[in-house]
Design an enzyme around this catalytic site. Structure first.
Site, PDB file in Angstrom:
ATOM      1  CB  ALA A   1      -0.884  -0.022   1.238  1.00 51.68           C
TER       2      ALA A   1
ATOM      3  N   GLY B   1       0.840  -5.089   1.060  1.00 49.08           N
ATOM      4  CA  GLY B   1      -0.258  -5.181   0.106  1.00 49.08           C
ATOM      5  C   GLY B   1       0.180  -5.802  -1.214  1.00 49.08           C
TER       6      GLY B   1
ATOM      7  CD  GLU C   1      -2.291  -7.683   2.740  1.00 50.79           C
ATOM      8  OE1 GLU C   1      -2.023  -6.499   2.467  1.00 50.79           O
ATOM      9  OE2 GLU C   1      -3.005  -8.020   3.691  1.00 50.79           O
TER      10      GLU C   1
ATOM     11  CD  GLU D   1       1.270  -5.663   5.580  1.00 50.74           C
ATOM     12  OE1 GLU D   1       2.148  -6.479   5.930  1.00 50.74           O
ATOM     13  OE2 GLU D   1       0.621  -5.803   4.539  1.00 50.74           O
TER      14      GLU D   1
HETATM   15  C1  LIG Z   1      -5.299  -2.029   4.038  1.00 46.07           C
HETATM   16  C2  LIG Z   1      -3.874  -2.396   4.445  1.00 46.07           C
HETATM   17  C3  LIG Z   1      -3.090  -2.960   3.340  1.00 46.07           C
HETATM   18  C4  LIG Z   1      -1.705  -3.376   3.573  1.00 46.07           C
HETATM   19  O1  LIG Z   1      -1.647  -4.527   4.378  1.00 46.07           O
HETATM   20  C5  LIG Z   1      -0.886  -2.286   4.178  1.00 46.07           C
HETATM   21  C6  LIG Z   1       0.476  -2.173   3.515  1.00 46.07           C
HETATM   22  O2  LIG Z   1       0.762  -2.690   2.475  1.00 46.07           O
HETATM   23  S1  LIG Z   1       1.575  -1.211   4.338  1.00 46.07           S
HETATM   24  C7  LIG Z   1       2.993  -1.180   3.295  1.00 46.07           C
HETATM   25  C8  LIG Z   1       3.777  -2.433   3.393  1.00 46.07           C
HETATM   26  N1  LIG Z   1       5.014  -2.293   2.691  1.00 46.07           N
HETATM   27  C9  LIG Z   1       6.176  -2.000   3.303  1.00 46.07           C
HETATM   28  O3  LIG Z   1       6.227  -1.907   4.502  1.00 46.07           O
HETATM   29  C10 LIG Z   1       7.369  -1.818   2.425  1.00 46.07           C
HETATM   30  C11 LIG Z   1       8.052  -0.539   2.774  1.00 46.07           C
HETATM   31  N2  LIG Z   1       9.224  -0.286   1.938  1.00 46.07           N
HETATM   32  C12 LIG Z   1      10.406  -0.882   2.136  1.00 46.07           C
HETATM   33  O4  LIG Z   1      10.593  -1.711   2.995  1.00 46.07           O
HETATM   34  C13 LIG Z   1      11.535  -0.432   1.269  1.00 46.07           C
HETATM   35  O5  LIG Z   1      11.268   0.866   0.821  1.00 46.07           O
HETATM   36  C14 LIG Z   1      11.778  -1.336   0.035  1.00 46.07           C
HETATM   37  C15 LIG Z   1      12.295  -2.681   0.515  1.00 46.07           C
HETATM   38  C16 LIG Z   1      10.499  -1.482  -0.730  1.00 46.07           C
HETATM   39  C17 LIG Z   1      12.820  -0.677  -0.900  1.00 46.07           C
HETATM   40  O6  LIG Z   1      13.981  -0.402  -0.169  1.00 46.07           O
HETATM   41  P1  LIG Z   1      15.156   0.437  -0.827  1.00 46.07           P
HETATM   42  O7  LIG Z   1      15.488  -0.099  -2.153  1.00 46.07           O
HETATM   43  O8  LIG Z   1      16.214   0.497   0.214  1.00 46.07           O
HETATM   44  O9  LIG Z   1      14.559   1.888  -1.082  1.00 46.07           O
HETATM   45  P2  LIG Z   1      13.929   2.922  -0.030  1.00 46.07           P
HETATM   46  O10 LIG Z   1      13.505   2.254   1.215  1.00 46.07           O
HETATM   47  O11 LIG Z   1      14.827   4.095   0.071  1.00 46.07           O
HETATM   48  O12 LIG Z   1      12.590   3.340  -0.786  1.00 46.07           O
HETATM   49  C18 LIG Z   1      12.636   4.051  -2.016  1.00 46.07           C
HETATM   50  C19 LIG Z   1      11.538   5.075  -2.022  1.00 46.07           C
HETATM   51  O13 LIG Z   1      10.294   4.401  -2.045  1.00 46.07           O
HETATM   52  C20 LIG Z   1       9.443   4.888  -1.041  1.00 46.07           C
HETATM   53  N3  LIG Z   1       8.590   3.788  -0.599  1.00 46.07           N
HETATM   54  C21 LIG Z   1       8.960   2.519  -0.332  1.00 46.07           C
HETATM   55  N4  LIG Z   1       7.887   1.776  -0.009  1.00 46.07           N
HETATM   56  C22 LIG Z   1       6.827   2.606  -0.077  1.00 46.07           C
HETATM   57  C23 LIG Z   1       5.455   2.420   0.146  1.00 46.07           C
HETATM   58  N5  LIG Z   1       4.936   1.221   0.482  1.00 46.07           N
HETATM   59  N6  LIG Z   1       4.658   3.485   0.018  1.00 46.07           N
HETATM   60  C24 LIG Z   1       5.136   4.684  -0.335  1.00 46.07           C
HETATM   61  N7  LIG Z   1       6.442   4.913  -0.555  1.00 46.07           N
HETATM   62  C25 LIG Z   1       7.270   3.883  -0.434  1.00 46.07           C
HETATM   63  C26 LIG Z   1      10.401   5.343   0.047  1.00 46.07           C
HETATM   64  O14 LIG Z   1       9.791   6.270   0.896  1.00 46.07           O
HETATM   65  C27 LIG Z   1      11.507   5.962  -0.795  1.00 46.07           C
HETATM   66  O15 LIG Z   1      11.064   7.237  -1.176  1.00 46.07           O
HETATM   67  P3  LIG Z   1      12.100   8.463  -1.261  1.00 46.07           P
HETATM   68  O16 LIG Z   1      11.236   9.609  -1.613  1.00 46.07           O
HETATM   69  O17 LIG Z   1      13.080   8.053  -2.292  1.00 46.07           O
HETATM   70  O18 LIG Z   1      12.722   8.542   0.097  1.00 46.07           O
END
Ligand SMILES: CCC[C@H](O)CC(=O)SCCNC(=O)CCNC(=O)[C@H](O)C(C)(C)COP(=O)([O-])OP(=O)([O-])OC[C@H]1O[C@@H](n2cnc3c(N)ncnc32)[C@H](O)[C@@H]1OP(=O)([O-])[O-]
Length: 719
Positions: free
Chosen positions: A61, A100, A103, A123
């Site tokens: 998400a 998500g 999911e 999450e």
């Molecule tokens: C109804 C409920 C549904 C559901 O169950 C809820 C969810 O899914 S909750 C979500 C569950 N998902 C998670 O918890 C995953 C969260 N994300 C991560 O763990 C890491 O970002 C990821 C492994 C994806 C990439 O790592 P990496 O390669 O070291 O790179 P990085 O970390 O530097 O990120 C690069 C840029 O992407 C951005 N951004 C990333 N994800 C999101 C996002 N979901 N959204 C928006 N933005 C996101 C991040 O801010 C950054 O922006 P900026 O402007 O460049 O600073």
């Protein structure tokens, strides 16, 4: 957004397009809904593949949408529609499928993953649970124990592990989308009923109640007050005990509570804070995006005590060639043995070969002549460090970066010992240095942006969260720790016990209270520093009253314990008693209580009843107040830097966002009002005097933490 293409005549390919991680924003969800309808309505299309652009399936998400009004099609019905589709839908997972994103893949009928892909339901780390059916589908697919592990820890698993769990159907080393398209063509005529995970029974081990009880107990123990891990267990329990629809209802209720909780806000703030610290800036205007690092191939570590050993391991494990120097033969041999052991144990855990051959050991500082970067890690003694820097400057090639692992000494004084002071920075690691995530990169007035950029990049390569901070006594972390420790001692003088203070701080969420932490790190460390500063002197040598130093209230309690050789765990006695030296089980010590009574009587201090609120407010608000001073002085660029340092380096509970975020949640006016109250009661404690920046923020209407930088800029420009 999402794109639709027809491939191989009969496969509808839906590509998620939302850089950088194809998060499921409103536009992406709308795209999926529309394109699924299109694929299902086109008679030529027999199956569907969903993938993400740029080799990334989906990061979940869109977290940025959580703060605002949600719009666009909701996730749950979208995923249900995919699962209910009359044509097979295959997820082609490259890069990541998280939250998500996974999911969504669980709603598909098949999952093909690239061998380098990672999947997970993180999450919980954002204060949530997998609320788009993840908590109900995952246990039905991979079983309750594995689902509990993944959902309560939020850990990312490799494609190989996912295959073992049965979470993906196939892994490939080739082009995942091509493989998925071929797969989709093959399964065109297969019945789909057996592929809809929501219809699966949730297979439970026979002793499932015992399992849930054990997991719940362990989660409560480690959660330190966080509510999301507990809700995650409850949601999986619903999957195990209720029909799917009722389980989904329970998932919805639990998510609703979490979604609006302060903890979820704190954890989501912290997610972005971690990323914000990478976009560092210096008061000179130098920034992360305009300062290029220089590549480092070969590094050296000088001094192989506890810190030097950890740093050597961190460098070698990350693939750097390291020259490790210790001048005494015996210490060198001991260090070599210890480092090899650490590398071997780490390699065994990760299933790789130990990087023993990356390290060359030596006793002679000349052996670092050709390295690109040196990290000095000798004792925390300015005279000794200065000498080492003079030697390094004479021995190393002129372009070598010279870094000091110091926890608070003046970087500028070290830079002055060298030919090229612009190449000198501090690299403050935290013990154990190969484990702890935090690195403070300290720039002095002469440090160049090149040196800062290079140290920041090195930190990233060795897996650290690096924060660039200015040069001052204690930098950010230890500077803020000082008033915190000081208040804890004053509270003892006024009637509290170490057990009570620690209990309050641990209930707040710290892994360890201040006194247990001091016992662990050794009371003698601070004592030596206070001796060097002329603080921990007996009255006769300074002529000063015991409880006053340099015109301020001072507590000699720690010094008095050290005079009794009570250095903490290592001597079996400190603020607590231990069964034997080195033991970690802290027990209240009647001797200490008598000692405190006698001390109070000697100084005519009347013990009063100190409550929970006073402990928290005095310890935390004095620390936060110092945080505002640090921001005002430009030592940290923003509140995020401080919060990241405290969570990663000082065990501040992550679900409270960090000290500055906590101040914002408590309310800046309340923090100000309580500091004023305590300062009035203790006018000889300057750390309680509210910082002008705090006053300014309150006067500006206590803007949200994301807007503080604007106020800070104004305050600094007026200074
Ligand atoms: C109804 C409920 C549904 C559901 O169950 C809820 C969810 O899914 S909750 C979500 C569950 N998902 C998670 O918890 C995953 C969260 N994300 C991560 O763990 C890491 O970002 C990821 C492994 C994806 C990439 O790592 P990496 O390669 O070291 O790179 P990085 O970390 O530097 O990120 C690069 C840029 O992407 C951005 N951004 C990333 N994800 C999101 C996002 N979901 N959204 C928006 N933005 C996101 C991040 O801010 C950054 O922006 P900026 O402007 O460049 O600073």
């Amino acid at each position: 957004m999402a794109q639709y293409t027809r491939v191989s005549g009969s496969v509808g390919l839906i590509t998620l397009q939302s850089p950088p991680v194809n998060a499921l924003s409103a536009a992406v969800r709308q795209g999926i809904v529309d394109l699924m309808q299109r694929a299902l309505s086109e008679p030529e299309v027999k199956s569907v593949v969903i993938c993400g652009q740029n080799g990334i399936f989906c990061g979940g998400a869109d977290i940025k949408e959580f703060g605002g009004q949600m719009s666009g099609p909701p996730l749950i019905p979208m995923i249900h529609a995919i699962e209910a589709a009359s044509k097979p839908v295959v997820a082609a997972i490259e890069g990541i499928a998280l939250g998500g994103g996974l999911e969504l893949a669980l709603g598909c009928h098949y999952r093909i993953a690239h061998s380098k892909a990672k999947v997970g339901l993180p999450e919980v780390t954002l204060g949530l649970l997998p609320g788009a059916g993840g908590s109900q589908r995952l246990p039905r697919l991979i079983g309750v124990p594995a689902a509990l592990d993944l959902i309560t820890t939020g850990r990312h698993v490799t494609a190989a592990e996912a295959l073992k769990f049965g979470l993906v159907d196939q892994i490939t080393d080739h082009n995942t989308v091509n493989v998925a398209v071929k797969f989709a063509q093959r399964v065109t005529d297969q019945p789909l009923d057996a592929r809809r995970i929501s219809t699966y029974p949730c297979l439970c081990p026979p002793d499932v109640d015992v399992l849930f009880e054990e997991v719940m107990q362990s989660v409560r123990r480690t959660a330190r007050g966080a509510i999301a891990p507990i809700a995650c267990v409850q949601a999986v329990r619903a999957a195990a005990t209720l029909p799917y629809n009722q389980g989904m209802e329970r998932e919805r209720e639990l998510l609703a509570t979490l979604f609006t909780s302060g903890q979820a806000h704190a954890l989501q703030y912290f997610f972005f804070a971690q990323r914000a610290v990478g976009r560092w800036s210096m008061p000179s205007g130098a920034r992360w995006d305009t300062s290029k690092p220089r590549p480092v191939h070969k590094a050296a570590v000088i001094g192989l005590g506890t810190m030097g050993r950890g740093i050597t391991v961190a460098l070698a494990q990350a693939g750097f060639s390291v020259v490790a120097v210790e001048t005494q033969e015996k210490q060198l041999m001991e260090a070599k043995q210890a480092i090899s052991g650490m590398l071997e144990r780490g390699a065994k855990r990760r299933g790789v070969a130990p990087a023993l051959d990356k390290i060359n050991y030596g006793r002679n500082i000349q052996s670092v002549a050709d390295v690109d970067l040196v990290i000095e890690a000798v004792f925390e003694d300015m005279a000794l460090k200065k000498k080492v820097f003079q030697q390094l400057s004479a021995v190393c090639k002129p372009s070598t970066f010279l870094c000091s692992n110091t926890s608070g000494l003046d970087i500028d004084q070290l830079a002055c010992q060298t030919r090229n002071p612009e190449l000198v920075v501090g690299m403050h690691f935290f013990a154990p240095a190969h484990v702890m995530k935090l690195l403070e990169v300290v720039y002095g007035p002469k440090s160049s942006p090149l040196a800062v950029a290079t140290a920041m990049q090195l930190g990233k390569k060795i897996g650290k969260v690096s924060v660039a901070v200015g040069n001052c006594r204690g930098f950010v972390g230890n500077r803020m720790l000082k008033p915190y420790l000081e208040q804890a001692l004053f509270l003892l003088e006024e009637g509290a016990t170490p057990e009570f203070v620690d209990q309050v701080l641990e209930e707040f969420g710290f892994a360890m209270g201040v006194f247990r932490m001091s016992d662990l790190s050794g009371l003698d460390v601070g004592w030596k520093v206070r001796m060097a500063d002329g603080l921990a002197m007996p009255d006769s040598t300074t002529g000063q009253p015991t409880r006053l130093r340099q015109g301020r209230r001072y507590s000699p309690l720690g010094d008095l314990l050290c005079e009794q050789r009570r250095f903490g765990q290592k001597t079996g006695r400190g603020w607590y008693q231990y069964d034997k030296p080195g033991s970690q089980v802290a027990k209240p010590d009647p001797w200490l209580h008598r000692f405190l009574d006698e001390y109070r009587a000697r100084h005519a201090l009347v013990a009063h009843r100190i409550d929970h609120q006073e402990v928290l407010e005095r310890c935390l608000y004095s620390m936060i107040n110092e945080g505002f001073r640090i921001l005002e002085d430009g030592i940290a660029a923003g509140p995020e830097d401080i919060d990241v340092i405290y969570v990663f380096g000082y065990s501040w509970p992550r679900h409270r966002g960090g000290p500055m975020f906590y101040a914002a949640t408590v309310g800046l006016n309340k923090v100000l009002e309580r500091l004023e109250h305590y300062y009035q009661a203790h006018p000889d404690v300057p750390s309680l005097q509210p910082c002008p920046l705090l006053r300014k923020l309150v006067a500006s209407g206590s803007p949200p933490i994301q807007k503080w930088r604007e106020v800070i800029k104004k305050v600094r420009s007026q200074l």
